[in-house]
Design a protein around this motif. Structure first.
Motif, PDB file in Angstrom:
ATOM      1  N   LYS A 267       0.819  -1.217   0.000  1.00  0.00           N
ATOM      2  CA  LYS A 267       0.000   0.000   0.000  1.00  0.00           C
ATOM      3  C   LYS A 267       0.854   1.270   0.000  1.00  0.00           C
ATOM      4  O   LYS A 267       0.519   2.260  -0.658  1.00  0.00           O
ATOM      5  CB  LYS A 267      -0.918  -0.009   1.225  1.00  0.00           C
ATOM      6  CG  LYS A 267      -1.790   1.225   1.358  1.00  0.00           C
ATOM      7  CD  LYS A 267      -2.743   1.103   2.512  1.00  0.00           C
ATOM      8  CE  LYS A 267      -2.042   1.242   3.849  1.00  0.00           C
ATOM      9  NZ  LYS A 267      -2.975   1.290   4.980  1.00  0.00           N
ATOM     10  N   ALA A 295      -8.341   0.470  -3.348  1.00  0.00           N
ATOM     11  CA  ALA A 295      -9.262   1.303  -2.576  1.00  0.00           C
ATOM     12  C   ALA A 295      -8.535   2.483  -1.938  1.00  0.00           C
ATOM     13  O   ALA A 295      -9.085   3.587  -1.840  1.00  0.00           O
ATOM     14  CB  ALA A 295      -9.948   0.457  -1.502  1.00  0.00           C
ATOM     15  N   ASP A 296      -7.289   2.263  -1.499  1.00  0.00           N
ATOM     16  CA  ASP A 296      -6.530   3.342  -0.855  1.00  0.00           C
ATOM     17  C   ASP A 296      -6.220   4.464  -1.844  1.00  0.00           C
ATOM     18  O   ASP A 296      -6.328   5.644  -1.507  1.00  0.00           O
ATOM     19  CB  ASP A 296      -5.222   2.798  -0.267  1.00  0.00           C
ATOM     20  CG  ASP A 296      -5.470   1.851   0.883  1.00  0.00           C
ATOM     21  OD1 ASP A 296      -6.101   2.281   1.864  1.00  0.00           O
ATOM     22  OD2 ASP A 296      -5.048   0.686   0.809  1.00  0.00           O
ATOM     23  N   LEU A 298      -7.912   5.140  -4.651  1.00  0.00           N
ATOM     24  CA  LEU A 298      -9.179   5.808  -4.971  1.00  0.00           C
ATOM     25  C   LEU A 298      -9.601   6.748  -3.850  1.00  0.00           C
ATOM     26  O   LEU A 298     -10.069   7.868  -4.101  1.00  0.00           O
ATOM     27  CB  LEU A 298     -10.277   4.770  -5.196  1.00  0.00           C
ATOM     28  CG  LEU A 298     -10.446   4.219  -6.609  1.00  0.00           C
ATOM     29  CD1 LEU A 298     -11.562   3.198  -6.639  1.00  0.00           C
ATOM     30  CD2 LEU A 298     -10.728   5.331  -7.610  1.00  0.00           C
ATOM     31  N   ARG A 299      -9.418   6.313  -2.604  1.00  0.00           N
ATOM     32  CA  ARG A 299      -9.794   7.154  -1.456  1.00  0.00           C
ATOM     33  C   ARG A 299      -9.004   8.460  -1.470  1.00  0.00           C
ATOM     34  O   ARG A 299      -9.529   9.525  -1.172  1.00  0.00           O
ATOM     35  CB  ARG A 299      -9.559   6.401  -0.155  1.00  0.00           C
ATOM     36  CG  ARG A 299     -10.132   7.102   1.082  1.00  0.00           C
ATOM     37  CD  ARG A 299      -9.889   6.305   2.348  1.00  0.00           C
ATOM     38  NE  ARG A 299     -10.435   4.964   2.247  1.00  0.00           N
ATOM     39  CZ  ARG A 299      -9.705   3.846   2.227  1.00  0.00           C
ATOM     40  NH1 ARG A 299      -8.389   3.905   2.300  1.00  0.00           N
ATOM     41  NH2 ARG A 299     -10.279   2.674   2.134  1.00  0.00           N
ATOM     42  N   TYR A 300      -7.729   8.361  -1.810  1.00  0.00           N
ATOM     43  CA  TYR A 300      -6.899   9.570  -1.894  1.00  0.00           C
ATOM     44  C   TYR A 300      -7.421  10.495  -2.994  1.00  0.00           C
ATOM     45  O   TYR A 300      -7.485  11.716  -2.808  1.00  0.00           O
ATOM     46  CB  TYR A 300      -5.447   9.188  -2.181  1.00  0.00           C
ATOM     47  CG  TYR A 300      -4.566  10.380  -2.476  1.00  0.00           C
ATOM     48  CD1 TYR A 300      -4.146  11.226  -1.450  1.00  0.00           C
ATOM     49  CD2 TYR A 300      -4.184  10.680  -3.778  1.00  0.00           C
ATOM     50  CE1 TYR A 300      -3.363  12.339  -1.724  1.00  0.00           C
ATOM     51  CE2 TYR A 300      -3.401  11.791  -4.056  1.00  0.00           C
ATOM     52  CZ  TYR A 300      -2.987  12.609  -3.024  1.00  0.00           C
ATOM     53  OH  TYR A 300      -2.224  13.712  -3.303  1.00  0.00           O
ATOM     54  N   TYR A 302     -10.603  10.696  -4.426  1.00  0.00           N
ATOM     55  CA  TYR A 302     -11.882  11.352  -4.181  1.00  0.00           C
ATOM     56  C   TYR A 302     -11.884  12.183  -2.904  1.00  0.00           C
ATOM     57  O   TYR A 302     -12.830  12.908  -2.606  1.00  0.00           O
ATOM     58  CB  TYR A 302     -13.066  10.373  -4.220  1.00  0.00           C
ATOM     59  CG  TYR A 302     -13.112   9.274  -3.189  1.00  0.00           C
ATOM     60  CD1 TYR A 302     -13.344   9.537  -1.847  1.00  0.00           C
ATOM     61  CD2 TYR A 302     -12.991   7.934  -3.579  1.00  0.00           C
ATOM     62  CE1 TYR A 302     -13.429   8.515  -0.915  1.00  0.00           C
ATOM     63  CE2 TYR A 302     -13.060   6.906  -2.663  1.00  0.00           C
ATOM     64  CZ  TYR A 302     -13.278   7.202  -1.329  1.00  0.00           C
ATOM     65  OH  TYR A 302     -13.357   6.184  -0.400  1.00  0.00           O
ATOM     66  N   GLY A 303     -10.792  12.116  -2.145  1.00  0.00           N
ATOM     67  CA  GLY A 303     -10.669  12.963  -0.956  1.00  0.00           C
ATOM     68  C   GLY A 303      -9.819  14.201  -1.184  1.00  0.00           C
ATOM     69  O   GLY A 303      -9.650  15.019  -0.282  1.00  0.00           O
ATOM     70  N   LYS A 322     -16.036   0.794  -7.760  1.00  0.00           N
ATOM     71  CA  LYS A 322     -15.210   0.627  -6.566  1.00  0.00           C
ATOM     72  C   LYS A 322     -15.292   1.828  -5.627  1.00  0.00           C
ATOM     73  O   LYS A 322     -14.840   1.755  -4.489  1.00  0.00           O
ATOM     74  CB  LYS A 322     -13.749   0.386  -6.960  1.00  0.00           C
ATOM     75  CG  LYS A 322     -13.491  -1.002  -7.526  1.00  0.00           C
ATOM     76  CD  LYS A 322     -12.017  -1.322  -7.565  1.00  0.00           C
ATOM     77  CE  LYS A 322     -11.411  -1.524  -6.197  1.00  0.00           C
ATOM     78  NZ  LYS A 322     -10.014  -1.963  -6.246  1.00  0.00           N
ATOM     79  N   VAL A 323     -15.868   2.926  -6.113  1.00  0.00           N
ATOM     80  CA  VAL A 323     -16.039   4.107  -5.260  1.00  0.00           C
ATOM     81  C   VAL A 323     -17.199   3.834  -4.295  1.00  0.00           C
ATOM     82  O   VAL A 323     -18.267   3.386  -4.728  1.00  0.00           O
ATOM     83  CB  VAL A 323     -16.328   5.363  -6.107  1.00  0.00           C
ATOM     84  CG1 VAL A 323     -16.658   6.559  -5.217  1.00  0.00           C
ATOM     85  CG2 VAL A 323     -15.126   5.680  -7.000  1.00  0.00           C
ATOM     86  N   PRO A 324     -17.032   4.088  -2.988  1.00  0.00           N
ATOM     87  CA  PRO A 324     -18.127   3.833  -2.034  1.00  0.00           C
ATOM     88  C   PRO A 324     -19.414   4.548  -2.444  1.00  0.00           C
ATOM     89  O   PRO A 324     -19.375   5.688  -2.932  1.00  0.00           O
ATOM     90  CB  PRO A 324     -17.570   4.402  -0.718  1.00  0.00           C
ATOM     91  CG  PRO A 324     -16.087   4.335  -0.869  1.00  0.00           C
ATOM     92  CD  PRO A 324     -15.814   4.585  -2.320  1.00  0.00           C
ATOM     93  N   THR A 327     -20.180   8.203  -1.422  1.00  0.00           N
ATOM     94  CA  THR A 327     -19.358   9.180  -2.149  1.00  0.00           C
ATOM     95  C   THR A 327     -19.874   9.362  -3.571  1.00  0.00           C
ATOM     96  O   THR A 327     -20.014  10.484  -4.057  1.00  0.00           O
ATOM     97  CB  THR A 327     -17.885   8.716  -2.175  1.00  0.00           C
ATOM     98  OG1 THR A 327     -17.420   8.563  -0.839  1.00  0.00           O
ATOM     99  CG2 THR A 327     -17.007   9.708  -2.909  1.00  0.00           C
TER     100      THR A 327
END
Length: 374
Positions: A267, A295-296, A298-300, A302-303, A322-324, A327
């Motif tokens: 990661k 997921a990590d 993508l989280r970065y 969209y954040g 894969k985006v929650p 969101t």
């Protein structure tokens, strides 16, 4: 303001009259004293940074003095800001060095340069040193940070040992740092000085500078056998590198290196690739559209508020399964009508997103019909 490393556009336009070198001295001094009304904390500290480069010594010294005396209610929000400029954070770290609560925010802000953290690492208190130690990506990305921790007399020996053990397990070898040599013997049971030489990011980039240092567009023609073989060799050597060296390559290398390292199982390596200062908008769009992106990562994406200024990116994220869902549905509300209609018919998007798009369209059509009847 020729010496200031930032363009004046970094400040809101109403503040230009206090920062521009051509502005009247009283207005610049007013800004240096922090007497500008209704200004956000992040804009105020940026203004003080600008004025610390002013041509008038009185304005410069006043700006520095004001920064050093900033109250918690000002420096707190400024140092927490996700869009804080790295140069301003670096400057404030020196101005507020006597305040542990301020340095804590500097160390926790991902926009703070690694060089700033490395400069603080040998000096900070034990609680702050623990914060430095906990940022594992920085430890592997910048050798100077672990060097600084090892030199800090305030750090607990157990914390130094833990940090060194982590670095060694991930392939960092610094033979001139006794604590890391001891950790290597402790973790691997061998003397690192007797270990065969391994590939490093710098070594690989020096050998394949043309291919790993510049972000060149891929050729439109078909790849030759020689180019294909060279690319395979580079890929194989990268995959065999230690985690620490992969992180350095992800930070320094080009698109080709990042494409390889973004798929790495570790990661920290993938995150080093997506947070590289050299990554392009096109690469971010490709990652946002891919269903194999971790997921990590993508989280970065969209954040990140800077990335989300792109409408196309938000549309892409909505379509990625894969985006929650919370969101994706939040972004869906802000899309244009034509795109929502398209999503309502697109069987490749998640069913819940598709259903919500249909519901939005039905609601809007009903509202328009109601207005028409009136």
């Amino acid at each position: 303001m020729a010496d200031c490393p930032l363009p004046l556009d970094e400040l809101p336009r109403p503040l230009h009259k206090h920062a521009d070198a051509k502005a009247p001295a009283p207005l610049r001094m007013m800004g240096a004293k922090g007497l500008v009304p209704a200004v956000a904390p992040s804009d105020l500290v940026t203004l003080l940074f600008f004025l610390s480069f002013d041509g008038d010594e009185a304005v410069r010294s006043t700006a520095v003095h004001s920064a050093e005396g900033l109250p918690d209610k000002v420096f707190g929000p400024a140092l927490r800001a996700e869009d804080a400029h790295p140069a301003v954070l670096d400057w404030l770290a020196d101005r507020l060095r006597s305040k542990d609560n301020a340095l804590e925010l500097v160390l926790l802000n991902p926009q703070t340069p690694d060089e700033t953290v490395a400069r603080l690492a040998p000096l900070v208190s034990q609680p702050l040193a623990d914060i430095v130690r906990q940022n594992e990506l920085r430890l592997l990305r910048s050798d100077a940070i672990i060097r600084g921790l090892c030199q800090n007399p305030n750090v607990l020996a157990s914390s130094v040992d833990g940090a060194c053990d982590f670095c060694v397990r991930n392939g960092l070898v610094l033979l001139d740092v006794p604590q890391l040599v001891a950790a290597h013997i402790r973790v691997h049971g061998v003397d690192p000085t007797a270990k065969p030489e391994e590939d490093t990011a710098q070594k690989l980039m020096s050998e394949y500078r043309e291919h790993l240092a510049e972000d060149q567009a891929p050729p439109l023609r078909a790849e030759t056998d020689e180019e294909r073989a060279r690319r395979q060799t580079i890929t194989q050597r990268i995959l065999k590198m230690s985690v620490a060296e992969k992180i350095k390559l992800a930070t320094l290398g080009n698109r080709e290196a990042r494409n390889i390292l973004l798929r790495d199982a570790n990661k920290l390596v993938a995150m080093a690739s997506v947070t590289s200062p050299r990554i392009t908008e096109g690469e971010i769009m490709m990652l946002a559209s891919s269903r194999t992106t971790s997921a990590d990562v993508l989280r970065y994406i969209y954040g990140n508020r800077d990335f989300l200024r792109s409408y196309a990116l938000k549309l892409t994220l909505v379509k990625n399964g894969k985006v929650p869902l919370p969101t994706a549905l939040r972004f869906l509300q802000n899309l244009q009508e034509k795109d929502i209609k398209e999503i309502a018919r697109d069987r490749n998007v998640p069913s819940t997103v598709m259903a919500q798009a249909k519901a939005i369209m039905m609601k809007r059509e009903a509202a328009q019909k109601g207005r028409g009847e009136k």
